[in-house]
Design an enzyme around this catalytic site. Structure first.
Site, PDB file in Angstrom:
ATOM      1  N   SER A  15      24.548  64.438 104.854  1.00  0.00           N
ATOM      2  CA  SER A  15      25.598  64.176 103.765  1.00  0.00           C
ATOM      3  C   SER A  15      26.521  65.723 103.115  1.00  0.00           C
ATOM      4  CB  SER A  15      24.572  64.619 101.966  1.00  0.00           C
ATOM      5  OG  SER A  15      25.085  64.720 100.924  1.00  0.00           O
ATOM      6  N   THR A  63      20.057  59.509  95.668  1.00  0.00           N
ATOM      7  CA  THR A  63      20.794  58.167  97.181  1.00  0.00           C
ATOM      8  C   THR A  63      19.623  57.527  97.754  1.00  0.00           C
ATOM      9  OG1 THR A  63      22.275  58.378  99.006  1.00  0.00           O
ATOM     10  CG2 THR A  63      20.577  60.167  98.468  1.00  0.00           C
ATOM     11  N   LYS A  67      17.547  55.139  94.671  1.00  0.00           N
ATOM     12  CA  LYS A  67      18.559  54.872  93.410  1.00  0.00           C
ATOM     13  C   LYS A  67      18.185  54.141  92.166  1.00  0.00           C
ATOM     14  CE  LYS A  67      23.184  55.897  94.718  1.00  0.00           C
ATOM     15  NZ  LYS A  67      24.700  55.746  94.941  1.00  0.00           N
ATOM     16  N   GLY A 132      27.283  44.281  95.658  1.00  0.00           N
ATOM     17  CA  GLY A 132      26.116  45.138  95.797  1.00  0.00           C
ATOM     18  C   GLY A 132      26.486  46.698  94.043  1.00  0.00           C
ATOM     19  N   ALA A 134      27.420  49.113  94.783  1.00  0.00           N
ATOM     20  CA  ALA A 134      28.106  49.885  94.473  1.00  0.00           C
ATOM     21  C   ALA A 134      29.659  48.709  93.568  1.00  0.00           C
ATOM     22  CB  ALA A 134      29.346  50.518  95.553  1.00  0.00           C
TER      23      ALA A 134
END
Ligand code: ATR
Length: 281
Positions: A15, A63, A67, A132, A134
């Site tokens: 990350s 993440t 989520k 999705g 996002a």
């Protein structure tokens, strides 16, 4: 004060969030740390959440794949995150663990920082590709911002229909197939690519061809590995402007940091530094 932040998810060893938040701490002149807390999917998230609460954190990021799963474990969930059904930032508000979603606002801030003029005309027409998590955050943020024409194209129609239902009533949305979107690309002022198609290792693919995009349009891709996706290369070749994916990552982190500390750290040159960091990985 020594700030303690963390990130939960799996796998998260690569990350970029620790890198970004360490820069924010430095820029804000604050002391603190940002640690990785990898939670294997075989363990109970509820138990891990209790452990996290005992670590005296000021907040943490969430993440994949937690989520959505984190929602019932929180004391409070902000309206936007509730609407998204997803939390990416948790704030310890005097012992009340509150969930937020900074993705949509992060995307808006990143777009506005590069193309402020776009926000002066809310009749600019937008195409969101993908449906999705996002896409959901981005569509809702653009709609709340007042853009009144936002279409959605997705392989699976039903997911796109569900997203169109969370928008502001003033926003007009037509659902398109990917093929229809490709043919109609010339009708849009902004085309936002939110799917995983074109991401490493399948970096030679693009979700649609952009041969019909207008020269005055902006193509935006939320993928940042690679930075120069085929989608963005096609837009560039057609003379359109482009908006890179790593900027959303920075601005959603900026908003998370602001929720934790009250400090809105300017992005300035961090954008270029992150590009170099990405190239080195
Ligand atoms: P995220 O939460 O990161 O946005 P997601 O929920 O897995 O990720 O959504 C992935 C998006 O990429 C979806 O729009 C998905 O389309 P479907 O709704 O039809 O599944 C899209 N997507 C992924 N792989 C795809 C592919 N090979 N072709 C077309 N669309 C694809």
């Amino acid at each position: 004060m020594h700030y303690r932040f963390s990130l939960i998810g799996y796998p998260i060893n690569h990350s970029l969030s620790p890198w970004i938040h360490k820069h924010f701490l430095k820029k804000a002149g604050l002391e603190g740390e940002y640690t990785i807390y990898e939670i294997d999917q075989k363990t109970s998230l509820g138990l891990e959440m209790e452990k996290l609460k005992s670590k005296q954190l000021h907040g943490f990021n969430v993440t994949v794949p937690y989520k959505q799963k984190i929602l019932p474990l929180l004391d409070k969930v902000d309206d936007t995150a509730r609407k998204m059904g997803a939390v990416n930032t948790v704030v310890n508000e005097n012992g009340i663990w509150t969930g937020y979603n900074t993705d949509g606002i992060g995307y808006l801030r990143s777009l506005e920082s590069k193309f402020p003029e776009l926000f002066r005309d809310k009749s600019n027409s937008i195409l969101v590709i993908g449906a999705g998590g996002a896409a959901r955050g981005i569509y809702a943020a653009l709609s709340d911002e007042g853009f009144n024409h936002i279409d959605i194209a997705n392989r699976t129609e039903n997911s796109a229909v569900q997203i169109s239902e969370i928008g502001n009533k003033k926003t007009k949305t037509t659902i398109l197939t990917l093929k229809e979107a490709e043919l109609a690309a010339g009708n849009y002022d902004i085309i936002v690519q939110t799917t995983s198609v074109g991401m490493k290792p399948a970096k030679d693919r693009s979700i649609i061809s952009l041969e019909h995009i207008k020269e005055t349009a902006i193509a935006s891709d939320i993928i940042y590995q690679p930075i120069n996706t085929v989608f963005l290369q096609q837009a560039k070749n057609a003379g359109a402007s482009i908006h890179y994916g790593h900027t959303m990552l920075l601005y959603q982190a900026q908003y998370a940091f602001e929720l934790w500390t009250g400090e809105k750290v300017p992005i300035d040159g961090l954008d270029q530094k992150l590009l170099l960091e990405l190239k080195g990985r």
